[in-house]
Design an enzyme around this catalytic site. Structure first.
Site, PDB file in Angstrom:
ATOM      1  CE  LYS A   1      40.485  -7.276  37.053  1.00 55.40           C
ATOM      2  NZ  LYS A   1      40.046  -6.135  37.867  1.00 55.40           N
TER       3      LYS A   1
ATOM      4  CG  HIS B   1      30.805   0.465  43.790  1.00 53.33           C
ATOM      5  ND1 HIS B   1      30.810  -0.895  44.015  1.00 53.33           N
ATOM      6  CD2 HIS B   1      32.032   0.756  43.314  1.00 53.33           C
ATOM      7  CE1 HIS B   1      31.984  -1.392  43.681  1.00 53.33           C
ATOM      8  NE2 HIS B   1      32.754  -0.413  43.263  1.00 53.33           N
TER       9      HIS B   1
END
Length: 170
Positions: free
Chosen positions: A51, A27
């Site tokens: 989630k 990332h």
């Protein structure tokens, strides 16, 4: 004031979206590369209520701010909803996404076309550094939970936070 705005030039903005639970070196590589190309790079920590993350949204944002602070042009915010709405309210014309493999492309192309159709925002695909082509937050968490060494896959502060969380220290 310095930079493009002080010279009457438009500010070039982009967003790097994701859940970042936790942020990995993969990332960070994409964010760093975007930060070289744009005046302002927003990291949008997307909130998915269905989630349950290992880290809270605020914890993820704090870790991202810490590891991106050297760039000087990264803004970290969270968002619940459509990414194009995030872009619209901040005058962001471009989404930057890393692609690890062909399988990523199929899904990301559909998202890019939908986002462009909804708002005109463009998506730029950046090939992932081969060093990180296999890397995902989910895989890092799974390996770490079983005691595997993932220290080379995460910024040091993120690795420490992950180890502490998995040990139950936090």
């Amino acid at each position: 004031m310095t930079g493009p705005e002080s010279e009457g030039l438009p500010v070039r903005r982009a967003v790097c979206p994701g859940s970042f639970d936790p942020i990995t070196n993969g990332h960070l590589d994409i964010i760093a590369r975007a930060a070289k190309l744009y005046d302002e790079v927003y990291v949008a920590v997307m909130i998915n209520q269905s989630k349950k993350g290992l880290f809270t949204t605020d914890e993820r944002m704090d870790l991202i701010r810490e590891v991106t602070s050297p760039y000087g042009n990264v803004v970290v915010e969270s968002h619940h909803g459509l990414l194009v709405d995030f872009c619209r309210t901040r005058d962001i014309p471009a989404i930057v996404k890393g692609l690890r493999a062909v399988s990523d492309f199929d899904y990301e192309l559909q998202m890019a076309q939908m986002n462009n159709g909804l708002s005109g925002v463009e998506t730029l695909f950046v090939p992932t550094n081969p060093t990180y082509s296999f890397l995902s937050s989910s895989l890092v968490k799974e390996v770490a939970a079983w005691g595997g060494d993932v220290s080379h896959l995460l910024p040091p502060i993120v690795h420490r936070a992950l180890v502490e969380r998995l040990r139950g220290d936090v």
